[in-house]
Design a protein around this motif. Structure first.
Motif, short mmCIF file in Angstrom:
data_model
loop_
_atom_site.label_atom_id
_atom_site.label_comp_id
_atom_site.label_asym_id
_atom_site.label_seq_id
_atom_site.Cartn_x
_atom_site.Cartn_y
_atom_site.Cartn_z
N GLY A 39 0.78 -1.23 0.00
CA GLY A 39 0.00 0.00 0.00
C GLY A 39 0.81 1.28 0.00
O GLY A 39 0.25 2.37 0.07
N ALA A 40 2.13 1.18 -0.07
CA ALA A 40 2.97 2.38 -0.07
C ALA A 40 2.91 3.07 -1.42
O ALA A 40 2.90 2.42 -2.47
N GLY A 41 2.84 4.40 -1.39
CA GLY A 41 2.86 5.18 -2.62
C GLY A 41 4.29 5.33 -3.12
O GLY A 41 5.26 4.97 -2.43
N GLU A 42 4.43 5.91 -4.33
CA GLU A 42 5.77 6.06 -4.91
C GLU A 42 6.66 6.95 -4.05
O GLU A 42 7.86 6.71 -3.93
N ALA A 43 6.07 8.00 -3.46
CA ALA A 43 6.86 8.90 -2.62
C ALA A 43 7.38 8.16 -1.38
O ALA A 43 8.53 8.36 -0.96
N GLN A 44 6.54 7.31 -0.81
CA GLN A 44 6.96 6.54 0.37
C GLN A 44 8.01 5.50 0.00
O GLN A 44 8.96 5.28 0.75
N VAL A 45 7.84 4.86 -1.15
CA VAL A 45 8.84 3.89 -1.61
C VAL A 45 10.19 4.57 -1.79
O VAL A 45 11.23 4.06 -1.38
N LEU A 46 10.16 5.74 -2.40
CA LEU A 46 11.40 6.49 -2.63
C LEU A 46 12.06 6.88 -1.32
O LEU A 46 13.27 6.73 -1.14
#
Length: 220
Positions: A129-136
């Motif tokens: 459920g992590a967004g791209e910003a959180q993944v980064l």
């Protein structure tokens, strides 16, 4: 040797290099990340354009910037209207020149770092459920931290040594746009080898200390 003459170029070079390396690093993270994740038509052309400043003579880069940002261009006119001063022959111009010449090194190093990150870890975070910003922020950047730090240091080192493009677009105005490389050039031209040596040793010491400190941090 007059220390009052020695200090302004040193302080300006540090100011320009720190600003340029921060800007190049911030843009580099975004661009390198996008170029690592995406495969699209024309990608090789874009990467070639990004890397061009690495092989072009600095005076060519300076001339292009002078045309793009000069008072006769719409960009230069818009900047002057907003800030009530021209962008050329200002410390801002020196920062822009440093960003352009340093960016290829920053981008390439960051791209290598991002490419080395295990995609399975990123995919696992996305599936949770992590967004791209959180993944980064929580996966990619921590795992690529060494490359990002190296990229910043390379950007700083390249910025502090920039001469040709800076001279073209920012000039060599004492106390305003005169960086250490341009000051060394004038000192040699006028036969003041003492000041030339003082500035040369200064830039070597700053670069050496930063590289040494970073190297030890990366070893920890």
């Amino acid at each position: 040797m007059n220390w009052d003459d020695w200090l302004p170029p040193v302080l300006l070079s540090l100011k320009v290099s720190l600003a340029a390396s921060v800007i190049a690093a911030a843009i580099g993270i975004i661009v390198a990340r996008l170029m690592t994740l995406r495969a699209f038509k024309g990608k090789s052309i874009i990467e070639t354009i990004i890397m061009l400043p690495l092989v072009l003579p600095p005076t060519v880069i300076g001339f292009i910037l002078l045309i793009l940002l000069g008072r006769g261009s719409w960009i230069g006119q818009a900047y002057e209207w907003l800030f009530q001063q021209p962008v050329v022959f200002s410390w801002t111009a020196a920062v822009i020149a440093a960003v352009i010449v340093a960016f290829p090194l920053v981008y390439q190093t960051m791209k290598v770092g991002f490419s080395s990150v295990d995609r399975h870890l990123e995919d696992a975070a996305r599936s949770s459920g992590a967004g791209e910003a959180q993944v980064l922020r929580f996966i990619t950047i921590p795992l690529a931290k060494r490359s990002l730090i190296t990229a910043y240091v390379l950007g700083f080192a390249r910025s502090i040594g920039e001469f040709g493009a800076t001279l073209m677009i920012a000039g060599n105005i004492p106390g305003k746009t005169q960086t250490v490389p341009t000051a060394i050039y004038i000192a040699v031209e006028t036969g003041d080898t003492t000041m030339a040596w003082a500035w040369t040793i200064s830039i070597i010491v700053f670069s050496f200390v930063m590289l040494l400190f970073t190297g030890r941090k990366l070893e920890q």
